[in-house]
Design a protein around this motif. Structure first.
Motif, PDB file in Angstrom:
ATOM      1  N   LEU A  75     -12.940  -0.112   5.422  1.00 41.20           N
ATOM      2  CA  LEU A  75     -13.482  -0.088   4.072  1.00 41.20           C
ATOM      3  C   LEU A  75     -13.462   1.328   3.506  1.00 41.20           C
ATOM      4  O   LEU A  75     -13.190   2.292   4.212  1.00 41.20           O
ATOM      5  CB  LEU A  75     -14.923  -0.617   4.068  1.00 41.20           C
ATOM      6  N   THR A  76     -13.766   1.445   2.224  1.00 41.46           N
ATOM      7  CA  THR A  76     -13.857   2.738   1.556  1.00 41.46           C
ATOM      8  C   THR A  76     -15.252   2.908   0.980  1.00 41.46           C
ATOM      9  O   THR A  76     -15.799   1.971   0.389  1.00 41.46           O
ATOM     10  CB  THR A  76     -12.826   2.831   0.409  1.00 41.46           C
ATOM     11  N   LEU A  77     -15.807   4.097   1.181  1.00 37.59           N
ATOM     12  CA  LEU A  77     -17.118   4.407   0.598  1.00 37.59           C
ATOM     13  C   LEU A  77     -16.933   5.468  -0.477  1.00 37.59           C
ATOM     14  O   LEU A  77     -16.572   6.602  -0.187  1.00 37.59           O
ATOM     15  CB  LEU A  77     -18.076   4.909   1.683  1.00 37.59           C
ATOM     16  N   ARG A  78     -17.143   5.078  -1.731  1.00 36.45           N
ATOM     17  CA  ARG A  78     -16.985   5.995  -2.854  1.00 36.45           C
ATOM     18  C   ARG A  78     -18.356   6.330  -3.440  1.00 36.45           C
ATOM     19  O   ARG A  78     -19.297   5.550  -3.323  1.00 36.45           O
ATOM     20  CB  ARG A  78     -16.092   5.372  -3.933  1.00 36.45           C
ATOM     21  N   PRO A  79     -18.483   7.481  -4.096  1.00 37.76           N
ATOM     22  CA  PRO A  79     -19.771   7.835  -4.701  1.00 37.76           C
ATOM     23  C   PRO A  79     -20.150   6.867  -5.814  1.00 37.76           C
ATOM     24  O   PRO A  79     -19.280   6.331  -6.517  1.00 37.76           O
ATOM     25  CB  PRO A  79     -19.537   9.244  -5.237  1.00 37.76           C
ATOM     26  N   SER A  80     -21.433   6.659  -5.983  1.00 37.53           N
ATOM     27  CA  SER A  80     -21.890   5.760  -7.043  1.00 37.53           C
ATOM     28  C   SER A  80     -21.510   6.285  -8.413  1.00 37.53           C
ATOM     29  O   SER A  80     -21.312   5.505  -9.356  1.00 37.53           O
ATOM     30  CB  SER A  80     -23.412   5.571  -6.952  1.00 37.53           C
ATOM     31  N   ALA A  81     -21.369   7.607  -8.549  1.00 37.04           N
ATOM     32  CA  ALA A  81     -20.952   8.191  -9.823  1.00 37.04           C
ATOM     33  C   ALA A  81     -19.554   7.745 -10.218  1.00 37.04           C
ATOM     34  O   ALA A  81     -19.174   7.811 -11.392  1.00 37.04           O
ATOM     35  CB  ALA A  81     -21.006   9.721  -9.743  1.00 37.04           C
ATOM     36  N   ALA A  82     -18.772   7.292  -9.226  1.00 35.27           N
ATOM     37  CA  ALA A  82     -17.414   6.807  -9.487  1.00 35.27           C
ATOM     38  C   ALA A  82     -17.329   5.294  -9.332  1.00 35.27           C
ATOM     39  O   ALA A  82     -16.246   4.738  -9.164  1.00 35.27           O
ATOM     40  CB  ALA A  82     -16.429   7.484  -8.537  1.00 35.27           C
ATOM     41  N   THR A 115     -32.365   2.472  -7.987  1.00 40.51           N
ATOM     42  CA  THR A 115     -31.171   2.273  -8.816  1.00 40.51           C
ATOM     43  C   THR A 115     -30.314   1.151  -8.266  1.00 40.51           C
ATOM     44  O   THR A 115     -29.828   0.286  -9.016  1.00 40.51           O
ATOM     45  CB  THR A 115     -30.359   3.573  -8.903  1.00 40.51           C
ATOM     46  N   PHE A 116     -30.106   1.154  -6.958  1.00 39.28           N
ATOM     47  CA  PHE A 116     -29.292   0.092  -6.365  1.00 39.28           C
ATOM     48  C   PHE A 116     -29.903  -1.275  -6.633  1.00 39.28           C
ATOM     49  O   PHE A 116     -29.219  -2.202  -7.091  1.00 39.28           O
ATOM     50  CB  PHE A 116     -29.142   0.303  -4.853  1.00 39.28           C
ATOM     51  N   LEU A 117     -31.187  -1.421  -6.349  1.00 42.45           N
ATOM     52  CA  LEU A 117     -31.822  -2.724  -6.500  1.00 42.45           C
ATOM     53  C   LEU A 117     -31.833  -3.201  -7.948  1.00 42.45           C
ATOM     54  O   LEU A 117     -31.803  -4.404  -8.210  1.00 42.45           O
ATOM     55  CB  LEU A 117     -33.252  -2.667  -5.961  1.00 42.45           C
ATOM     56  N   ALA A 118     -31.839  -2.243  -8.886  1.00 45.90           N
ATOM     57  CA  ALA A 118     -31.886  -2.603 -10.306  1.00 45.90           C
ATOM     58  C   ALA A 118     -30.518  -2.882 -10.903  1.00 45.90           C
ATOM     59  O   ALA A 118     -30.426  -3.577 -11.926  1.00 45.90           O
ATOM     60  CB  ALA A 118     -32.570  -1.488 -11.094  1.00 45.90           C
ATOM     61  N   THR A 119     -29.454  -2.363 -10.285  1.00 49.57           N
ATOM     62  CA  THR A 119     -28.147  -2.413 -10.954  1.00 49.57           C
ATOM     63  C   THR A 119     -27.030  -3.071 -10.156  1.00 49.57           C
ATOM     64  O   THR A 119     -25.973  -3.357 -10.718  1.00 49.57           O
ATOM     65  CB  THR A 119     -27.679  -0.992 -11.313  1.00 49.57           C
TER      66      THR A 119
END
Length: 323
Positions: A75-82, A115-119
């Motif tokens: 898998l790939t882990l990318r920043p949430s900003a991206a 933020t994760f739980l809300a979005t």
């Protein structure tokens, strides 16, 4: 005081036993877990490029430990900003603001989870969630000691509270549907160049150890052990520093020099102005004569790509053995 600390140590040992029992031969893996998604929360150690760079040597080999785990799972882990699921960000603290560098806009680990739980889509049994924190809180509390605004006892109390707050977030994640949660505390900051350069090895080791003890103690006794695995960064990097030139640990032989000379005139990683900040480090700012493949630290605290990948592989093996 000694009795209290001994009790905490014994509780932490019990916690480790409870949380990692399956990985220690206490159960049989019926089906190998392969996640569909890796979600990560944390500080600079877990930052996968939230502001465009990582806290390491930013070259073609750069990857945080959690990125290495994602890669091992395909898998790939990318920043949430991206648009990805890597929420970790440099200098973040568990609950308190400002961050270790004095920036009040940096999301805490608590805010990252908010933020994760809300979005984002809800946690599921096919998620692997990786959580790390503690370094930002220790850096901030030591800065307050050095500024004369608090003493060691106050710093210890604050650091232990940060560990308790992190445990609360881990429980929150596990109770929100995540069934596979890897938790990483702090490695021994008393073994870093920061400790050596400032003569604070004992203080930093004590704060690091007590953070980890409180984190494990607060996780113990709750009905989440089957869903949580504690991955011991302190244990692993202590082995690296004690076994130089050992191929088991990548042959690393330099645990004192900084791989980078990328000076940050500002607060940088929070250990003082005018210090090396690996978030600014590239191949062009490597210290002359340094072999980054055999060097542990990129700056006063954070590690090189080789050292991050080594821990990522260690963590992956622990996860794979458990699930």
């Amino acid at each position: 005081m000694q009795v209290s600390w001994l009790r905490r140590a014994l509780l932490a040992a019990a916690c480790v036993s409870a949380i990692v029992v399956a990985a220690c031969g206490g159960g049989t893996v019926v089906s190998q877990f392969n996640p569909n998604r890796v979600v990560a929360f944390g500080d600079a150690f877990s930052d996968v490029g939230q502001r465009g760079t990582r806290y390491t040597v930013n070259n073609a080999t750069a990857a945080a430990w959690n990125e290495r785990i994602a890669l091992r799972y395909g898998l790939t882990l990318r920043p949430s900003a991206a648009g990805g699921f890597g929420f970790g960000i440099g200098s973040a603290r568990v609950r308190v603001v400002p961050d270790a560098g004095g920036d009040a806009s940096t999301p805490t680990i608590t805010q990252q989870v908010d933020t994760f739980l809300a979005t984002q889509p809800a946690f599921s049994a096919k998620d692997l969630v990786l959580v790390n924190a503690g370094i930002g809180d220790i850096v901030a509390e030591v800065a307050a000691i050095n500024a004369g605004t608090q003493n060691d006892d106050q710093a210890l109390a604050a650091v232990e509270q940060a560990a308790a707050d992190l445990a609360a977030q881990v429980k929150r994640i596990a109770n929100s549907g995540a069934e596979h949660v890897g938790v990483v505390g702090v490695f021994d900051l008393g073994r870093t160049p920061w400790a050596t350069q400032t003569g604070q090895a004992t203080r930093l080791s004590n704060l690091s150890q007590q953070f980890n003890i409180r984190l494990k103690t607060d996780l113990f006794g709750f009905n989440i052990a089957s869903r949580v695995l504690y991955i011991d960064a302190e244990f692993y990097y202590n082995l690296v520093t004690q076994n130089l030139n050992n191929s088991t640990y990548g042959g690393i032989n330099n645990v004192t020099d900084l791989a980078c000379n990328s000076i940050d005139p500002g607060p940088g990683i929070g250990t003082g102005a005018g210090q090396v900040n690996s978030a600014l480090c590239t191949d062009a700012t490597i210290t002359p004569g340094i072999n980054i493949a055999l060097t542990l630290f990129a700056d006063r605290i954070y590690v090189t790509p080789a050292a991050a990948s080594l821990f990522g592989d260690y963590a992956f093996d622990r996860l794979r053995a458990r699930w």
